[in-house]
Write a protein that holds these residues in place. Structure first.
Motif, PDB file in Angstrom:
ATOM      1  N   ALA A  13      38.081  41.096  45.180  1.00  0.00           N
ATOM      2  CA  ALA A  13      39.204  41.955  44.783  1.00  0.00           C
ATOM      3  C   ALA A  13      39.827  41.448  43.479  1.00  0.00           C
ATOM      4  O   ALA A  13      40.136  42.238  42.577  1.00  0.00           O
ATOM      5  N   VAL A  14      39.992  40.133  43.379  1.00  0.00           N
ATOM      6  CA  VAL A  14      40.608  39.556  42.176  1.00  0.00           C
ATOM      7  C   VAL A  14      39.697  39.766  40.966  1.00  0.00           C
ATOM      8  O   VAL A  14      40.151  40.128  39.873  1.00  0.00           O
ATOM      9  N   ILE A  15      38.398  39.580  41.173  1.00  0.00           N
ATOM     10  CA  ILE A  15      37.457  39.764  40.068  1.00  0.00           C
ATOM     11  C   ILE A  15      37.407  41.220  39.626  1.00  0.00           C
ATOM     12  O   ILE A  15      37.427  41.511  38.421  1.00  0.00           O
ATOM     13  N   ALA A  16      37.400  42.131  40.569  1.00  0.00           N
ATOM     14  CA  ALA A  16      37.395  43.558  40.219  1.00  0.00           C
ATOM     15  C   ALA A  16      38.658  43.923  39.438  1.00  0.00           C
ATOM     16  O   ALA A  16      38.594  44.626  38.414  1.00  0.00           O
ATOM     17  N   ALA A  17      39.800  43.424  39.902  1.00  0.00           N
ATOM     18  CA  ALA A  17      41.063  43.732  39.212  1.00  0.00           C
ATOM     19  C   ALA A  17      41.081  43.115  37.810  1.00  0.00           C
ATOM     20  O   ALA A  17      41.592  43.714  36.859  1.00  0.00           O
ATOM     21  N   THR A  18      40.511  41.913  37.682  1.00  0.00           N
ATOM     22  CA  THR A  18      40.469  41.247  36.379  1.00  0.00           C
ATOM     23  C   THR A  18      39.620  42.051  35.394  1.00  0.00           C
ATOM     24  O   THR A  18      40.012  42.251  34.237  1.00  0.00           O
ATOM     25  N   LEU A  19      38.473  42.555  35.858  1.00  0.00           N
ATOM     26  CA  LEU A  19      37.605  43.360  34.988  1.00  0.00           C
ATOM     27  C   LEU A  19      38.317  44.642  34.560  1.00  0.00           C
ATOM     28  O   LEU A  19      38.237  45.047  33.401  1.00  0.00           O
ATOM     29  N   GLU A  34      50.004  40.393  37.052  1.00  0.00           N
ATOM     30  CA  GLU A  34      49.539  41.775  37.216  1.00  0.00           C
ATOM     31  C   GLU A  34      48.329  41.831  38.160  1.00  0.00           C
ATOM     32  O   GLU A  34      48.209  42.775  38.956  1.00  0.00           O
ATOM     33  N   ILE A  35      47.462  40.818  38.082  1.00  0.00           N
ATOM     34  CA  ILE A  35      46.306  40.778  38.989  1.00  0.00           C
ATOM     35  C   ILE A  35      46.817  40.628  40.434  1.00  0.00           C
ATOM     36  O   ILE A  35      46.294  41.280  41.357  1.00  0.00           O
ATOM     37  N   ALA A  36      47.831  39.799  40.625  1.00  0.00           N
ATOM     38  CA  ALA A  36      48.424  39.602  41.955  1.00  0.00           C
ATOM     39  C   ALA A  36      49.018  40.925  42.462  1.00  0.00           C
ATOM     40  O   ALA A  36      48.812  41.328  43.608  1.00  0.00           O
ATOM     41  N   LYS A  43      50.019  35.041  44.018  1.00  0.00           N
ATOM     42  CA  LYS A  43      49.743  34.302  42.782  1.00  0.00           C
ATOM     43  C   LYS A  43      49.206  32.891  43.019  1.00  0.00           C
ATOM     44  O   LYS A  43      48.270  32.444  42.338  1.00  0.00           O
ATOM     45  N   THR A  44      49.822  32.194  43.982  1.00  0.00           N
ATOM     46  CA  THR A  44      49.398  30.800  44.219  1.00  0.00           C
ATOM     47  C   THR A  44      47.958  30.754  44.741  1.00  0.00           C
ATOM     48  O   THR A  44      47.223  29.819  44.461  1.00  0.00           O
ATOM     49  N   THR A  45      47.558  31.779  45.497  1.00  0.00           N
ATOM     50  CA  THR A  45      46.163  31.853  45.975  1.00  0.00           C
ATOM     51  C   THR A  45      45.211  32.017  44.786  1.00  0.00           C
ATOM     52  O   THR A  45      44.145  31.402  44.743  1.00  0.00           O
ATOM     53  N   ILE A  46      45.609  32.866  43.840  1.00  0.00           N
ATOM     54  CA  ILE A  46      44.777  33.068  42.650  1.00  0.00           C
ATOM     55  C   ILE A  46      44.685  31.771  41.850  1.00  0.00           C
ATOM     56  O   ILE A  46      43.581  31.338  41.487  1.00  0.00           O
ATOM     57  N   TYR A  47      45.836  31.145  41.629  1.00  0.00           N
ATOM     58  CA  TYR A  47      45.839  29.909  40.833  1.00  0.00           C
ATOM     59  C   TYR A  47      45.082  28.771  41.520  1.00  0.00           C
ATOM     60  O   TYR A  47      44.561  27.881  40.865  1.00  0.00           O
ATOM     61  N   THR A  55      39.713  30.819  32.749  1.00  0.00           N
ATOM     62  CA  THR A  55      38.782  30.509  33.839  1.00  0.00           C
ATOM     63  C   THR A  55      38.505  31.762  34.670  1.00  0.00           C
ATOM     64  O   THR A  55      37.350  32.035  35.037  1.00  0.00           O
ATOM     65  N   LEU A  56      39.554  32.510  34.948  1.00  0.00           N
ATOM     66  CA  LEU A  56      39.407  33.741  35.740  1.00  0.00           C
ATOM     67  C   LEU A  56      38.567  34.779  34.980  1.00  0.00           C
ATOM     68  O   LEU A  56      37.653  35.394  35.556  1.00  0.00           O
ATOM     69  N   VAL A  57      38.841  34.946  33.708  1.00  0.00           N
ATOM     70  CA  VAL A  57      38.110  35.949  32.914  1.00  0.00           C
ATOM     71  C   VAL A  57      36.641  35.552  32.790  1.00  0.00           C
ATOM     72  O   VAL A  57      35.746  36.394  32.967  1.00  0.00           O
ATOM     73  N   LEU A  58      36.361  34.274  32.529  1.00  0.00           N
ATOM     74  CA  LEU A  58      34.963  33.829  32.423  1.00  0.00           C
ATOM     75  C   LEU A  58      34.240  34.081  33.751  1.00  0.00           C
ATOM     76  O   LEU A  58      33.110  34.574  33.759  1.00  0.00           O
ATOM     77  N   ASP A  59      34.890  33.770  34.860  1.00  0.00           N
ATOM     78  CA  ASP A  59      34.264  33.993  36.167  1.00  0.00           C
ATOM     79  C   ASP A  59      33.995  35.492  36.377  1.00  0.00           C
ATOM     80  O   ASP A  59      32.910  35.878  36.823  1.00  0.00           O
ATOM     81  N   ALA A  60      34.977  36.317  36.023  1.00  0.00           N
ATOM     82  CA  ALA A  60      34.836  37.766  36.246  1.00  0.00           C
ATOM     83  C   ALA A  60      33.684  38.347  35.412  1.00  0.00           C
ATOM     84  O   ALA A  60      32.846  39.085  35.940  1.00  0.00           O
TER      85      ALA A  60
END
Lengths: 194, 194
Positions: A13-19, A34-36, A43-47, A55-60
């Motif tokens: 879900a986080v990766i889809a929202a990031t894309l 905004e992703i949260a 937010k703390t789960t994402i971090y 890091t999040l964008v590279l992973d996505a």
């Protein structure tokens, strides 16, 4: 049988929202807040999983490319390279792939993290295909001095040139041409470790 | 003896001012009014020679690349390609060359004229070197089926990949590698007209 755990669902879900955020609003406007909000993930789960936005964008973008570009393993290096080039073109010309490329090329001049993400995506990403080339080397289908990274660069450089520099329509012919150039260079012994 | 006429001086001044405006402020902010103000050349004089901003920008970036990238003619195709690749790298890594590339890649997503300028610069521009390749073909230094445009693309695609996609430092080794890949492809007979 439920095999996808809560953790994987959150990650997807986080990766889809990031894309979505990245391709709709660009890198500069992308925030963990905004992703949260979009995903309902705290937010703390994402971090905890991704320490910062780069890091999040590279992973996505990496996950997206990995899904679109499977690593073939037909036992025939020409067929494998052709499949790889074809799915790479499919990725680069898909709506999301094009939007990712635009972000990575347009924003990089102003945002240094973007250049680092682009480099990792296109230099480390293709290393997934190393095993495919190592297998071809083991079968004796390529000269022993071929460096997998150099062969993969020789394969995708002409495709990128057509897409990014010329802005040409790329298709199966582009893939076949890139394969023939990369294999000619490999067989001429000029794709050793640089 | 004064050999440079008033017309040429005006042209050089307008082109220099266009490159400065383009690389300092970007394409979107570039206006004929400002070029006229910077050079003291009347707007109508500028419009008489260049019908609009895209025409002026294409002419300016083309002249700049032509000055930085002379077409060699040593009688040896490997030496000629190496010199061409080396001066291409010199152009692409010079302050103005880098700024031009940034503008052509960053703004193209938002401004369609930029994509057209980029395409003409990198597809038509290298055609200046056709004669160099035609001479090599006439000498029998390259297989008769080699298409000059395809050979030039094969030469600059790996250099662009390193600069634009990887963001790597490029040097003489990059030039030599690009030449060896392009010549291997030419000699394998895979650079015929596509």
């Amino acid at each position: 049988m439920e095999r996808i755990g809560r953790g994987e669902k959150v990650r997807a879900a986080v990766i889809a929202a990031t894309l979505t955020e990245l391709t709709e609003k660009g890198y500069a406007a992308l925030t963990i807040d905004e992703i949260a909000r979009r995903t309902g993930v705290h937010k703390t789960t994402i971090y905890r999983r991704w320490r910062d936005v780069p890091t999040l964008v590279l992973d996505a973008v990496t996950v997206h490319a990995e899904v679109d570009i499977p690593i073939p393993d037909s036992g025939d290096i020409e067929r494998d390279l052709t499949r790889l080039a074809t799915s790479f073109i499919g990725w680069a010309t898909s709506t999301t792939g094009r939007a990712i490329l635009t972000v990575l090329l347009s924003d990089a001049a102003r945002i240094p993290e973007i250049a680092a993400i682009r480099r990792q995506l296109f230099e480390d990403g293709p290393r997934r295909a190393d095993t495919m080339i190592t297998a071809a080397l083991a079968r004796g289908d390529l000269p022993a001095d071929v460096d997998p990274a150099e062969l993969l660069k020789a394969l995708i450089a002409p495709i990128f040139f057509e897409i990014v520099i010329i802005g040409a329509t790329v298709d199966q012919k582009t893939a076949a041409h890139a394969v023939s150039v990369a294999l000619a260079a490999a067989r001429a012994g000029v794709l050793g470790r640089q």
